[in-house]
Scaffold this motif. Sequence first.
Motif, PDB file in Angstrom:
ATOM      1  N   MET A 199       0.839  -1.210   0.000  1.00 37.04           N
ATOM      2  CA  MET A 199       0.000   0.000   0.000  1.00 37.04           C
ATOM      3  C   MET A 199       0.867   1.251   0.000  1.00 37.04           C
ATOM      4  N   TYR A 200       1.979   1.199   0.749  1.00 36.41           N
ATOM      5  CA  TYR A 200       2.905   2.333   0.777  1.00 36.41           C
ATOM      6  C   TYR A 200       3.497   2.569  -0.613  1.00 36.41           C
ATOM      7  N   LYS A 201       3.847   1.462  -1.312  1.00 31.67           N
ATOM      8  CA  LYS A 201       4.396   1.609  -2.667  1.00 31.67           C
ATOM      9  C   LYS A 201       3.385   2.242  -3.610  1.00 31.67           C
ATOM     10  N   LEU A 233       0.103  -2.011  -8.969  1.00 26.25           N
ATOM     11  CA  LEU A 233      -0.017  -2.763  -7.722  1.00 26.25           C
ATOM     12  C   LEU A 233      -1.395  -2.626  -7.074  1.00 26.25           C
ATOM     13  N   GLY A 234      -2.279  -1.806  -7.679  1.00 25.44           N
ATOM     14  CA  GLY A 234      -3.580  -1.550  -7.069  1.00 25.44           C
ATOM     15  C   GLY A 234      -4.413  -2.808  -6.920  1.00 25.44           C
ATOM     16  N   GLU A 235      -4.567  -3.568  -8.021  1.00 23.10           N
ATOM     17  CA  GLU A 235      -5.379  -4.787  -7.976  1.00 23.10           C
ATOM     18  C   GLU A 235      -4.749  -5.834  -7.057  1.00 23.10           C
ATOM     19  N   PHE A 236      -3.397  -5.916  -7.072  1.00 19.20           N
ATOM     20  CA  PHE A 236      -2.698  -6.851  -6.195  1.00 19.20           C
ATOM     21  C   PHE A 236      -2.992  -6.540  -4.731  1.00 19.20           C
ATOM     22  N   CYS A 237      -2.979  -5.253  -4.369  1.00 18.15           N
ATOM     23  CA  CYS A 237      -3.289  -4.849  -2.986  1.00 18.15           C
ATOM     24  C   CYS A 237      -4.723  -5.230  -2.620  1.00 18.15           C
ATOM     25  N   LYS A 256      -6.459  -7.710  -3.800  1.00 22.25           N
ATOM     26  CA  LYS A 256      -6.529  -9.161  -3.603  1.00 22.25           C
ATOM     27  C   LYS A 256      -5.896  -9.574  -2.275  1.00 22.25           C
ATOM     28  N   LEU A 257      -4.763  -8.939  -1.926  1.00 21.00           N
ATOM     29  CA  LEU A 257      -4.154  -9.219  -0.621  1.00 21.00           C
ATOM     30  C   LEU A 257      -5.119  -8.868   0.508  1.00 21.00           C
ATOM     31  N   CYS A 258      -5.780  -7.731   0.364  1.00 13.76           N
ATOM     32  CA  CYS A 258      -6.738  -7.274   1.387  1.00 13.76           C
ATOM     33  C   CYS A 258      -7.870  -8.285   1.539  1.00 13.76           C
ATOM     34  N   ILE A 259      -8.355  -8.843   0.416  1.00 11.64           N
ATOM     35  CA  ILE A 259      -9.434  -9.830   0.457  1.00 11.64           C
ATOM     36  C   ILE A 259      -8.960 -11.104   1.145  1.00 11.64           C
ATOM     37  N   CYS A 260      -7.742 -11.560   0.806  1.00  8.61           N
ATOM     38  CA  CYS A 260      -7.191 -12.755   1.459  1.00  8.61           C
ATOM     39  C   CYS A 260      -7.114 -12.575   2.972  1.00  8.61           C
ATOM     40  N   ASN A 261      -6.647 -11.405   3.395  1.00 10.06           N
ATOM     41  CA  ASN A 261      -6.549 -11.126   4.831  1.00 10.06           C
ATOM     42  C   ASN A 261      -7.929 -11.047   5.487  1.00 10.06           C
TER      43      ASN A 261
END
Length: 995
Positions: A366-368, A376-380, A382-387
Amino acid sequence: MSAEAADRVAAVIIGRPSTPLQISWFEFLLDNSLLEKHLQKPNADPAPMQLIVQFLEQASKQSVNEQNLVQAPADNRRNRTLKLLALKVAAHMKWDLDVLEKGLTIPVLNMLLNELLCVSKVPPGVKHVDLDLSTLPPTTAMAVIIYNRWAVRTIVLSSFPEKLTKPGPHQMNMLSIVQQEKEMTDNILTVLKEQAADSISVLEGALRLKRDFYVHTLRTLELLAADAAANGETESSTAGLCISADELHCQVHYDLGGIFFHQGCTDQSAYEKAREHFRQTKEILKKLSVTVHVHLDEKRLAGYWNACRALTGDCDPSDPHTTPYDQINSLIRAHNHQAVIEAFIKDNTSHSLPNHFRRSVLREFMYKVQQGESGLGEFCHKLCICNAVRDALEGEVLSVRFQQLLLKPSRKMLDFILEVCTRSLKRDCLSEMSRRNMAGFLKTLCEGLEDLSLVFVVSSHQLFLDLLKEEERKVLVERMRKRSATISLSAKPLPSFYDIPASASVNIGQLEQQLILSLDPRRIRQILIELHGMAERPFWRVNSKWEVPPDYISVILGIKDNLTRDLVYILMAKGLHCSSIKDFVHARQLFSACLELVTEFSPKLRQVMLNEILLLEVRAHESLAAEGSKDRPPPDLVSRVRGYLEMRIHDLPLRQVVGEECVAFMLNWRETDYLTLQVPPSLVMNNPYIKVGQLLASTCKELPGPKESRRTAKELWDVVVQICSVSVQHKRNSDGRVGLIKQRESSLGIMHRSKFITFIKKLREPLVLTTLISLFVRLHSIVRDDIVNEVTAEHLSIWPSTLPNIQAVDVEAVAVTVKELVSYALILNPNNQSWLITQADIYFVTSQYSAALNFYLQAGAVCSDFFTKPVPPDAYTDQVLKRMIKCCSMMNCHTQVAVLCQFLREVDYMTAFKALQEQNSHDAMDSFYDYIWDVTILEYLTHIHHKRGETEKRQIAIKAIGQTELNTSNPEEVLQLAAQKRKKRFLQAMLKLYC
């Protein structure tokens, strides 16, 4: 019989065992064998750490010579023995730095280890880095190693968040001990950081030594204390506790790894060195079968090791010993984002990664994104959903980031959420807890979606059908359908407004109860729709506590549509209630909803709501200011307040409280230019609060000038006098004569006194309050007509000194107003010297002497830092001091009177002598003699006690007069210093007595 002996006897008499008395530090000086016996006890009291502190505290006590100068601790046998005792306690702890660091402060541990260097014959004045450890005696080399280990460890520990202060040597009074210890700690840390490179070199040199090491024990320290050791013999060096080379090297590698890891934030190559030292630590630990002298946290070591590998890139994903941390870090460095997502989904079933690590990975990306890195927006997301799915499975609260994602959902995102949910469940061994948690997550997901088509995607998914029972699914889908039918608050009332059918399972009583409890505007509207579908009656009367100002009632009840009328009334009533209890968040929501609703059909109600929202914003900002906020109001709010004060809309209902609080707001934030120069004259004539505000602003604006204003002050004076005046009516008595009757509630002033007091209590600006206090103090003095007992305040000279019609002023009302005003001001600022003196005077003139003395002492304390500095002469004038003397006299505290007589510019011997002649004194009498510095008064005391045959008190007076600093032959500076010292101590003692 002593108190201790009495306790023991009492214990025997009542048949209970006596509590063992704590051993005092000096007892260890008297008995050489006592320390070792004490340390062998399982729960020794005092504990070893306390003993070290006590021994070093006593050994480092400073003394004061006859010239009153502080001298360094003496280097005598007593102090040397105490230091040796402290070393013996540390030796008993086997020099475990973990234990010593937890129990001792940095200054104490520094003192202890410096003593160790001294007794271990480390050459003084030589840098440790210049010593060759291989040529030094074993215990000498070990002392150097222990000190430098502590040095690098302390540098690392000092970078962590500060912990609670541990007990240390008390060399100053309690007011300054914390500050003194902090300064000592900062100085030591500065030196240690400057010498960090040398300490590292010393420890690296220790790693090159392959022989065993020896450290001092109680026995070797005892030998050092003997005469032979004192002559320089070191045969005891190898008689100490043996520590193998591997054990020492393991500990040193760990400490060096810690300092290099600490330096890695500024020097990336330091992480490589740290990793190597931690690797060596791990290898030596595997070799050691018993680790008696190795004190390290293996979990922390593992954390350091993983961190170093991640930071240096020393990870091989194919290695079977690679941890999940290493695998994730390798994938991140390889920019294999899809593999990171897969690893997170797999971890939802294995739970090998802790939640804090998963969140830290998300925060890093998110900082990046915030720094502008693209792709990196979509990747973030997806990470948020996994968490979020992981949190849901564990019953944790869903993150704010995930809630924000649901505000703008897409079909693609929803499909991914359902995929992660499906893959995160172990179907073969699904626990009931996991089933319930995932079902709750899917419910939350549906409730967070506004689009019914997306709700259908979730509700038709196989996972949803498997986890939720049929009844749960039906209730949830029905609730979603009803919610989607709710009309936006900003829409006009239309016939379709009533089209939502009422639920047969809910009766009117239940809905009315929900209507009373709800603060959600949408929910309130939905309930009203359902209620109007069941019955046609005025639902704004459901709760008798819903109150709308009388000014607005006719306008609101004039709304023809019944549902709209109910909604406007209830939203406003609930918003006003929330504002009154300072729930400004809900009040804003309710008022905003009401504003949107009335904007479409009533310009008059729209302006009413804008005025109420303005009042809400003013109150919210004033509430923050009352809690200590120094932020000025935004320019937009100031502009809206001005706009309200200048409003000229015909036939608009206006609440006077809005104007009142707007004027108070302008005064509190020093908008004096607007009030004095820009307010339209018509407003000043028609609004009494604006009139008072303008006069106050003008008077305050001209106060700081070279010539104090009298014209504006005279106008403000006349207005206030009229407010405090009473109307006089004539009435013929039964005998035919005409008498006078005073009417309390007079209409002579521009507002009633009660409303004026209410307005004053909305002011916070100190200068405005000081001006009002000054005005009422002057008015109070005139109507009381008591020149001897006048109340004092600032700026009294700007007010008139006479009243043309003094009989018309309500004396009681003025007295009550002064008290209320000063009490209110002191609630806002209890440390205002002028207000404290005024309050003290009020109590003094009403013969409340104890309370008056309390406030006189408080006034002196706040301007002298609790009497640690001299009280300024403008605070304790002769008048104030004489009033303090009278207070003490009226309370029969005659010795205090005599002491205070010295404070006057010219000592009042007559009053002092008369007070000392009194035999019925209610104070501590001779305990105050130490505070007297005037030799004449002390001589008189001696004479009085001799005359009365009071031998003991006479001796106390003689002792006081015999102090060398009171010798009249001393220089004036010495006498003044003695007087100041006694003044300070006396006033501090009085503060404890009366405050």
